[in-house]
Design a protein around this motif. Structure first.
Motif, PDB file in Angstrom:
ATOM      1  N   ASP A  57       0.815  -1.219   0.000  1.00  0.00           N
ATOM      2  CA  ASP A  57       0.000   0.000   0.000  1.00  0.00           C
ATOM      3  C   ASP A  57       0.845   1.263   0.000  1.00  0.00           C
ATOM      4  O   ASP A  57       0.450   2.278  -0.556  1.00  0.00           O
ATOM      5  N   THR A  58       1.998   1.203   0.637  1.00  0.00           N
ATOM      6  CA  THR A  58       2.854   2.383   0.758  1.00  0.00           C
ATOM      7  C   THR A  58       3.837   2.542  -0.402  1.00  0.00           C
ATOM      8  O   THR A  58       4.657   3.457  -0.393  1.00  0.00           O
ATOM      9  N   PHE A  59       3.749   1.680  -1.418  1.00  0.00           N
ATOM     10  CA  PHE A  59       4.642   1.754  -2.579  1.00  0.00           C
ATOM     11  C   PHE A  59       4.233   2.942  -3.439  1.00  0.00           C
ATOM     12  O   PHE A  59       3.075   3.078  -3.837  1.00  0.00           O
ATOM     13  N   ALA A  60       5.185   3.844  -3.742  1.00  0.00           N
ATOM     14  CA  ALA A  60       4.891   5.031  -4.562  1.00  0.00           C
ATOM     15  C   ALA A  60       6.180   5.586  -5.153  1.00  0.00           C
ATOM     16  O   ALA A  60       7.278   5.305  -4.658  1.00  0.00           O
ATOM     17  N   GLU A  61       6.049   6.393  -6.201  1.00  0.00           N
ATOM     18  CA  GLU A  61       7.196   7.062  -6.807  1.00  0.00           C
ATOM     19  C   GLU A  61       7.900   7.904  -5.745  1.00  0.00           C
ATOM     20  O   GLU A  61       7.253   8.569  -4.943  1.00  0.00           O
ATOM     21  N   GLY A  62       9.223   7.850  -5.745  1.00  0.00           N
ATOM     22  CA  GLY A  62      10.012   8.620  -4.798  1.00  0.00           C
ATOM     23  C   GLY A  62      10.101   8.008  -3.418  1.00  0.00           C
ATOM     24  O   GLY A  62      10.827   8.506  -2.565  1.00  0.00           O
ATOM     25  N   GLN A  63       9.367   6.929  -3.181  1.00  0.00           N
ATOM     26  CA  GLN A  63       9.355   6.248  -1.888  1.00  0.00           C
ATOM     27  C   GLN A  63      10.635   5.444  -1.703  1.00  0.00           C
ATOM     28  O   GLN A  63      11.125   4.826  -2.648  1.00  0.00           O
ATOM     29  N   GLY A  64      11.154   5.429  -0.496  1.00  0.00           N
ATOM     30  CA  GLY A  64      12.322   4.606  -0.187  1.00  0.00           C
ATOM     31  C   GLY A  64      11.940   3.136  -0.156  1.00  0.00           C
ATOM     32  O   GLY A  64      10.886   2.779   0.376  1.00  0.00           O
ATOM     33  N   VAL A  65      12.771   2.288  -0.757  1.00  0.00           N
ATOM     34  CA  VAL A  65      12.527   0.849  -0.780  1.00  0.00           C
ATOM     35  C   VAL A  65      13.829   0.090  -0.564  1.00  0.00           C
ATOM     36  O   VAL A  65      14.911   0.603  -0.844  1.00  0.00           O
ATOM     37  N   VAL A  66      13.675  -1.137  -0.080  1.00  0.00           N
ATOM     38  CA  VAL A  66      14.782  -2.091  -0.007  1.00  0.00           C
ATOM     39  C   VAL A  66      14.293  -3.340  -0.724  1.00  0.00           C
ATOM     40  O   VAL A  66      13.221  -3.861  -0.404  1.00  0.00           O
ATOM     41  N   ILE A  77      18.361  -7.117 -14.530  1.00  0.00           N
ATOM     42  CA  ILE A  77      17.209  -6.888 -13.670  1.00  0.00           C
ATOM     43  C   ILE A  77      17.352  -7.697 -12.385  1.00  0.00           C
ATOM     44  O   ILE A  77      17.945  -8.775 -12.395  1.00  0.00           O
ATOM     45  N   ILE A  78      16.830  -7.147 -11.294  1.00  0.00           N
ATOM     46  CA  ILE A  78      16.759  -7.891 -10.040  1.00  0.00           C
ATOM     47  C   ILE A  78      15.401  -8.573  -9.986  1.00  0.00           C
ATOM     48  O   ILE A  78      14.368  -7.915 -10.106  1.00  0.00           O
ATOM     49  N   GLU A  79      15.414  -9.881  -9.824  1.00  0.00           N
ATOM     50  CA  GLU A  79      14.185 -10.649  -9.610  1.00  0.00           C
ATOM     51  C   GLU A  79      14.013 -10.734  -8.104  1.00  0.00           C
ATOM     52  O   GLU A  79      14.606 -11.585  -7.443  1.00  0.00           O
ATOM     53  N   ALA A  80      13.222  -9.807  -7.550  1.00  0.00           N
ATOM     54  CA  ALA A  80      13.115  -9.644  -6.103  1.00  0.00           C
ATOM     55  C   ALA A  80      12.209 -10.680  -5.463  1.00  0.00           C
ATOM     56  O   ALA A  80      11.135 -10.971  -5.979  1.00  0.00           O
ATOM     57  N   ASP A  81      12.660 -11.218  -4.339  1.00  0.00           N
ATOM     58  CA  ASP A  81      11.794 -12.081  -3.543  1.00  0.00           C
ATOM     59  C   ASP A  81      11.362 -11.382  -2.263  1.00  0.00           C
ATOM     60  O   ASP A  81      10.485 -11.866  -1.556  1.00  0.00           O
ATOM     61  N   LYS A  82      11.960 -10.209  -1.990  1.00  0.00           N
ATOM     62  CA  LYS A  82      11.556  -9.387  -0.844  1.00  0.00           C
ATOM     63  C   LYS A  82      11.512  -7.929  -1.277  1.00  0.00           C
ATOM     64  O   LYS A  82      12.405  -7.450  -1.987  1.00  0.00           O
ATOM     65  N   LEU A  83      10.464  -7.250  -0.841  1.00  0.00           N
ATOM     66  CA  LEU A  83      10.289  -5.821  -1.129  1.00  0.00           C
ATOM     67  C   LEU A  83       9.777  -5.145   0.135  1.00  0.00           C
ATOM     68  O   LEU A  83       8.714  -5.532   0.641  1.00  0.00           O
ATOM     69  N   MET A  84      10.532  -4.191   0.636  1.00  0.00           N
ATOM     70  CA  MET A  84      10.107  -3.436   1.813  1.00  0.00           C
ATOM     71  C   MET A  84      10.093  -1.955   1.470  1.00  0.00           C
ATOM     72  O   MET A  84      11.041  -1.455   0.847  1.00  0.00           O
ATOM     73  N   THR A  85       9.015  -1.271   1.855  1.00  0.00           N
ATOM     74  CA  THR A  85       8.966   0.175   1.692  1.00  0.00           C
ATOM     75  C   THR A  85       9.380   0.816   3.008  1.00  0.00           C
ATOM     76  O   THR A  85       9.173   0.239   4.078  1.00  0.00           O
ATOM     77  N   LYS A  86       9.974   1.995   2.909  1.00  0.00           N
ATOM     78  CA  LYS A  86      10.407   2.718   4.095  1.00  0.00           C
ATOM     79  C   LYS A  86       9.351   3.757   4.451  1.00  0.00           C
ATOM     80  O   LYS A  86       8.647   4.265   3.580  1.00  0.00           O
ATOM     81  N   CYS A  87       9.297   4.092   5.718  1.00  0.00           N
ATOM     82  CA  CYS A  87       8.385   5.163   6.161  1.00  0.00           C
ATOM     83  C   CYS A  87       8.897   6.484   5.620  1.00  0.00           C
ATOM     84  O   CYS A  87      10.093   6.750   5.655  1.00  0.00           O
ATOM     85  N   PRO A  88       7.980   7.324   5.093  1.00  0.00           N
ATOM     86  CA  PRO A  88       8.422   8.634   4.568  1.00  0.00           C
ATOM     87  C   PRO A  88       8.997   9.494   5.696  1.00  0.00           C
ATOM     88  O   PRO A  88       8.572   9.403   6.834  1.00  0.00           O
ATOM     89  N   SER A  89       9.965  10.334   5.354  1.00  0.00           N
ATOM     90  CA  SER A  89      10.556  11.250   6.339  1.00  0.00           C
ATOM     91  C   SER A  89       9.516  12.277   6.768  1.00  0.00           C
ATOM     92  O   SER A  89       8.678  12.688   5.987  1.00  0.00           O
ATOM     93  N   LYS A  90       9.607  12.671   8.014  1.00  0.00           N
ATOM     94  CA  LYS A  90       8.636  13.647   8.537  1.00  0.00           C
ATOM     95  C   LYS A  90       9.239  15.017   8.567  1.00  0.00           C
ATOM     96  O   LYS A  90      10.377  15.227   8.577  1.00  0.00           O
TER      97      LYS A  90
END
Length: 90
Positions: A57-66, A77-90
């Motif tokens: 749900d938190t995946f978006a352009e400019g969003q931090g990801v690992v 290309i990376i064939e990802a088996d894990k995708l984590m989004t980071k909390c946006p900076s406040k």
């Protein structure tokens, strides 16, 4: 963008960066998400495909990801088996 891991026989990698603008492609039926991860300076990019579930749900352009998975050098290309989004900076 920060990368780690050894690309030995398994080709395992982990990349930390931002979702590049205009690169997101999501096929809900196939549950396949394609996008590019970029560094803060917008000088380095890597393509990613994630097929391990729904788009976060938190995946978006400019969003931090690992992302972590296997790098395919032929397809570049990376064939990802894990995708984590980071909390946006406040």
């Amino acid at each position: 963008m920060r990368g780690s891991g050894e690309e030995g026989a398994a080709g395992g990698v982990e990349v930390d960066g931002l979702v590049a603008g205009g690169t997101e492609r999501y096929d809900m039926n196939a549950k396949e998400l394609r996008f590019e991860v970029r560094d803060m300076e917008k000088t380095a990019f890597v393509k990613v495909v994630y097929r391990e579930g729904l788009k976060p749900d938190t995946f978006a352009e400019g969003q931090g990801v690992v992302v972590s998975g296997r790098y395919d050098p032929e397809l570049q290309i990376i064939e990802a088996d894990k995708l984590m989004t980071k909390c946006p900076s406040k």
